[in-house]
Design a protein around this motif. Sequence first.
Motif, PDB file in Angstrom:
ATOM      1  N   VAL B   3      37.780  40.346  47.560  1.00  0.00           N
ATOM      2  CA  VAL B   3      36.777  40.229  46.655  1.00  0.00           C
ATOM      3  C   VAL B   3      37.343  40.939  45.289  1.00  0.00           C
ATOM      4  O   VAL B   3      37.535  40.309  44.171  1.00  0.00           O
ATOM      5  CB  VAL B   3      35.486  40.894  46.624  1.00  0.00           C
ATOM      6  CG1 VAL B   3      34.426  40.755  45.609  1.00  0.00           C
ATOM      7  CG2 VAL B   3      34.757  40.243  48.014  1.00  0.00           C
ATOM      8  N   LYS B   6      40.510  38.767  43.875  1.00  0.00           N
ATOM      9  CA  LYS B   6      39.982  37.509  43.413  1.00  0.00           C
ATOM     10  C   LYS B   6      39.114  37.947  41.950  1.00  0.00           C
ATOM     11  O   LYS B   6      39.551  37.263  40.851  1.00  0.00           O
ATOM     12  CB  LYS B   6      38.768  36.971  44.012  1.00  0.00           C
ATOM     13  CG  LYS B   6      38.347  35.436  43.595  1.00  0.00           C
ATOM     14  CD  LYS B   6      39.152  34.545  43.751  1.00  0.00           C
ATOM     15  CE  LYS B   6      38.725  33.251  43.124  1.00  0.00           C
ATOM     16  NZ  LYS B   6      39.881  32.174  42.656  1.00  0.00           N
ATOM     17  N   LEU B   7      38.470  38.889  41.921  1.00  0.00           N
ATOM     18  CA  LEU B   7      37.920  39.295  40.736  1.00  0.00           C
ATOM     19  C   LEU B   7      38.865  40.066  39.605  1.00  0.00           C
ATOM     20  O   LEU B   7      38.848  39.709  38.475  1.00  0.00           O
ATOM     21  CB  LEU B   7      36.962  40.513  40.855  1.00  0.00           C
ATOM     22  CG  LEU B   7      35.565  40.079  41.334  1.00  0.00           C
ATOM     23  CD1 LEU B   7      34.891  41.192  41.961  1.00  0.00           C
ATOM     24  CD2 LEU B   7      34.959  38.889  40.478  1.00  0.00           C
ATOM     25  N   LEU B  10      40.387  37.027  38.173  1.00  0.00           N
ATOM     26  CA  LEU B  10      39.662  36.627  37.123  1.00  0.00           C
ATOM     27  C   LEU B  10      39.894  37.572  35.777  1.00  0.00           C
ATOM     28  O   LEU B  10      39.771  36.806  34.826  1.00  0.00           O
ATOM     29  CB  LEU B  10      38.233  36.366  37.745  1.00  0.00           C
ATOM     30  CG  LEU B  10      37.161  35.760  36.899  1.00  0.00           C
ATOM     31  CD1 LEU B  10      37.338  34.192  36.582  1.00  0.00           C
ATOM     32  CD2 LEU B  10      35.700  36.035  37.177  1.00  0.00           C
ATOM     33  N   GLU B  11      39.483  38.406  35.959  1.00  0.00           N
ATOM     34  CA  GLU B  11      39.345  39.468  34.936  1.00  0.00           C
ATOM     35  C   GLU B  11      40.515  39.382  34.285  1.00  0.00           C
ATOM     36  O   GLU B  11      40.758  39.276  32.899  1.00  0.00           O
ATOM     37  CB  GLU B  11      39.153  41.024  35.256  1.00  0.00           C
ATOM     38  CG  GLU B  11      37.722  41.281  35.580  1.00  0.00           C
ATOM     39  CD  GLU B  11      36.455  40.821  34.931  1.00  0.00           C
ATOM     40  OE1 GLU B  11      36.870  41.099  33.696  1.00  0.00           O
ATOM     41  OE2 GLU B  11      35.542  40.774  35.198  1.00  0.00           O
ATOM     42  N   LYS B  13      42.611  36.783  33.922  1.00  0.00           N
ATOM     43  CA  LYS B  13      42.908  35.506  33.194  1.00  0.00           C
ATOM     44  C   LYS B  13      41.975  35.615  32.073  1.00  0.00           C
ATOM     45  O   LYS B  13      42.280  35.222  30.918  1.00  0.00           O
ATOM     46  CB  LYS B  13      42.286  34.447  34.045  1.00  0.00           C
ATOM     47  CG  LYS B  13      43.209  33.844  35.158  1.00  0.00           C
ATOM     48  CD  LYS B  13      42.596  32.693  36.114  1.00  0.00           C
ATOM     49  CE  LYS B  13      43.593  32.504  37.091  1.00  0.00           C
ATOM     50  NZ  LYS B  13      42.743  31.484  37.937  1.00  0.00           N
ATOM     51  N   LEU B  14      40.722  36.179  32.100  1.00  0.00           N
ATOM     52  CA  LEU B  14      39.773  36.226  31.113  1.00  0.00           C
ATOM     53  C   LEU B  14      40.420  37.030  29.941  1.00  0.00           C
ATOM     54  O   LEU B  14      40.467  36.749  28.848  1.00  0.00           O
ATOM     55  CB  LEU B  14      38.394  36.886  31.338  1.00  0.00           C
ATOM     56  CG  LEU B  14      37.586  36.221  32.402  1.00  0.00           C
ATOM     57  CD1 LEU B  14      36.454  36.923  32.966  1.00  0.00           C
ATOM     58  CD2 LEU B  14      37.038  34.843  31.447  1.00  0.00           C
ATOM     59  N   ARG B  17      43.366  35.141  28.187  1.00  0.00           N
ATOM     60  CA  ARG B  17      43.085  34.043  27.590  1.00  0.00           C
ATOM     61  C   ARG B  17      42.589  34.275  26.064  1.00  0.00           C
ATOM     62  O   ARG B  17      42.282  33.431  25.201  1.00  0.00           O
ATOM     63  CB  ARG B  17      42.102  33.112  28.437  1.00  0.00           C
ATOM     64  CG  ARG B  17      43.020  32.098  29.343  1.00  0.00           C
ATOM     65  CD  ARG B  17      41.813  31.927  30.384  1.00  0.00           C
ATOM     66  NE  ARG B  17      42.562  31.334  31.569  1.00  0.00           N
ATOM     67  CZ  ARG B  17      41.940  30.664  32.566  1.00  0.00           C
ATOM     68  NH1 ARG B  17      40.704  30.449  32.699  1.00  0.00           N
ATOM     69  NH2 ARG B  17      42.685  30.134  33.731  1.00  0.00           N
ATOM     70  N   LYS B  96      36.676  45.701  36.923  1.00  0.00           N
ATOM     71  CA  LYS B  96      36.809  45.394  35.656  1.00  0.00           C
ATOM     72  C   LYS B  96      37.660  46.539  34.859  1.00  0.00           C
ATOM     73  O   LYS B  96      38.637  46.289  34.228  1.00  0.00           O
ATOM     74  CB  LYS B  96      35.356  45.468  34.792  1.00  0.00           C
ATOM     75  CG  LYS B  96      34.661  44.118  34.764  1.00  0.00           C
ATOM     76  CD  LYS B  96      33.392  44.282  34.149  1.00  0.00           C
ATOM     77  CE  LYS B  96      32.574  43.009  34.128  1.00  0.00           C
ATOM     78  NZ  LYS B  96      33.602  42.012  33.374  1.00  0.00           N
TER      79      LYS B  96
END
Lengths: 287, 674
Positions: B3, B6-7, B10-11, B13-14, B17, B96
């Motif tokens: 988890v 993965k997070l 994701l964070e 990438k965010l 970007r 985060k």
Amino acid sequence: MRLNVEGLVKDYGKKRALDSVNLTASNGIYGLLGPNGAGKTTLMRILAGIISPDRGRVTFDGEDILKNMEQFRYKIGYLPQEFGCYKSISVEECLDTIGILKGISNKEERKKQIEKILFEVNLSTELKKKVGALSGGMRRRLGIAQAMLGNPVFIMVDEPTAGLDPEERIRFRGFIRKVSVGRIVLLSTHIIEDIKNNCDGLALIKNGKIEQFSGFNDLENMAKGRVWKLNIKTNEYQKIEEQYKVLSTNTNDNGLEVRVYSEKKPYEDAKEVQPTVEEGYLTWINK
Amino acid sequence: MSVFIKLLILETKLLIRRYYLIIPFILTFIYLFYGYSNLQDSLDNYLFIRSSGYMFLGVTILSMCIGVINARQERVVKFEELMNTLPSFWIRLITKFFSWSLFSLVYCLILAVLCTIWSVKDVSQLDKYVWQILAYILVNYWLPMMSMWVIAYSIEKAIRPIIGWPLLLIVWYTIQPFNEGSIYNASIMFNQFIEQPYGSPNLLHYGLEMNMGLLARKLWFLMASLSLYIFANLAIINWQLKNSKSKIALTTAVLMVIGALPLAVISSVPHSPAVKWEFDSTLWDKQLIEQAKEEHQPFHINGEIKSLHIDIGGKNDRLEYNAKIQLDNLSKDAIIFTLYRSLEIESIKINGSEKENYIRENDWIILEEHSGGNIEIEMSVSGKLPITLGEVTHRTMLLTPDFPWYPILGKHKVLNPMLTYDYFSNNLVGQTTYDIGIKSRRGDIITNLSYDEGVEFYGKAKGPAIIQGDYKSENIEGIHFVAPTILYYFYKEAITIVPDLIVDYKKEFLEKLNLEIDDEVFNKHNRIFLVNYSFQHRHPFRSIGEEMYTNYLRWQYPSSYDNTFEATKGICENIRVQMLFESFLRNGKITENSVSPYLFETLVYIAESGEKRDIGEYFESWWGEDNERKAIIWENDIDEIKEIEKLIKAQSKEETSDIAYEILKRWITIPKER
């Protein structure tokens, strides 16, 4: 499976949002109907573990979920009234992230579930598309898809058809019926069409108070002996409206056919008619 | 763990970007390079790093912006409500924070690499710089970047922007150094700004600032921010649904607050060495003056030092060493060593036997009852030195041979009073060179024994010198040249002209005095040490035999000269009078009064120009009626004062100049051994 809500109370300052709410549900779709501000979303948010009640108890198969919310979160699927996801990630990334948060740690299993659900919500072709590029209807379907991930036993959908076009609504209703097998689905709405002929149980909520009905007939019967049909001239409508609560009107060759709500027979030529669900709902709301 | 990973992906990438937020971070590198390009001639390896204040302001603002955006992103896209129903709430929060920490760490590492490339002139010294720069950037940039992100995220999550954003601006203002001076301790505690040049921009040898206070200051703030992060998230989630993870989070937050408190207290006082040194020197000044006023009868020892071996250790500002001294041809009289009083004797052995009955009095160690002849004395010494006399810190040292930080044979007066509350020391009068061995347990050092850097040294000198810090030591055409690295590279070509310049100054001066003097005065210096005298001695120059020690502060910022040779000549010209003073007075020509050391330089200016300058005012302020300061003046001063009175009364420039030359002539031709 059985959901039991007992004596739920929630206050926001001086305003009582939920007032001793009781509700029971077993496998199937349960409609939660009520006007805006009635307390539907508050109840949903409590059941989803976002907020806590001031009093009351919620059990699922006898287990107090408010005390074990951390574990129960893995068993629920929730589609909030407003749903969105990071616009810069793809549909697949969005569902993959939610899937892993829901405890689907096996990558293959996650992939399989995502593909299956996207097929069911008719989004298979949008797998790689960015969330930001989806239409409102697609995004709503994505919301339903995420709620389905992890095979939850209890699904809550809050105002699911808001913003959907008629075709999407019809498709949605069919989809909800399909996913309700072996689950409890609680569907909150203020649109009667969403639940009419689609729910196994019904609860009406107003000013934080809830009343559960075993079926739509019970709701219709709420208005029995109070709905009357009149045939009037067009120019008489204003007078009728001033005196009675007009439920619906239909034009015909002689003028208007008007259905009105009245405790007593309003006119000599008025005929008592079988109430509809909507009329039963209005009766309940106005009682 | 899956988890978390993965997070994290994701964070990340965010974050990536959001290229529009990354661009300002890249621009900061360009800004720093601009600073480097402008400041590289200022002869300070780190000036451009330490001058990156505006960059820090920008970076903290950016961190706050990203914190706010991170907190808003789920709300804006209407994802927050759903996310709050999903499991792994705390893992999401940790991720985060971790993703931001990772991003800011990458930023800081790139910054550190760039700063290292720009700072290091000599690849062989890479290891000396890279850790300093890395630590400096991580502590000064990374920790505040994390803190500011956390604070912004927490405030944005928990408070409406109409209150939250002004609050963030207040927080941002509070961490800047603008507010210093209001509530002094609190302002130090909250100041998250990059640490300014060790509190003093001139300490080139000290490297980049790193101290416990600085670390504590950044850490307490981060810990407090993290506890705010937890409290804010506890407040917005379903507080009453108390689950085990929320309880752990709450406990963690409370523990972090408790842990941050002592760190905050530690960081509320200045820890920067330069600030401490200033404080120390103020603290010591009164004591030193009292010591300088003490009466003293010099005592000569029959015998000579054959060799001295020092094994030096200790930690931080504490000095510890074992000294082994070989003495030859001793009479049976008491042996007296001079060793500054703040250093304690742990033990003394004579010819291997423990000596219990020695006398430690003021700055002296008196050993009676010994066999005489050739004897070996071993001493264990430890203690701290006032910064005005010897620099000993956790990473730097400056111990010069003229100060008795080591046992000097004979009974000397360590501090002699001067007209001002200043002092003058001269403990090596008549000292000849002898064999010296030095071992260091405090890492690589530089000595006056050879030009190497290392931990073991042998050679001959009038006394041992120990230098440690960001210095470079090399043999340049027979001159042992030591200087802060950046100054070393600037002056290494021209430094060879310095000994000749000094000889020329002396010859020229003697010609003006119409004096002939012994050859010793014309010995060329062959060891030139540009060291830190910022807190020591008022003269930027010290001459001990063939060794010269000069304050590198006077050699800094020579950019007004066209080239290195011009710069070297210019600087030598600026300190010419001090060079003359040291050359004549430090080497045994001191008269026993406080007037000559104090007024020597002024007298040279007066003699050469014929102008009295402000000698009258000086005289009045130090010798006026009812001046308590008269008390520190030696008896010998009275004669000198009379001479100065004559000078003040002189009618013409010529007369003034003549009197001044006469006084100077007497001062440097009447050697008076103590």
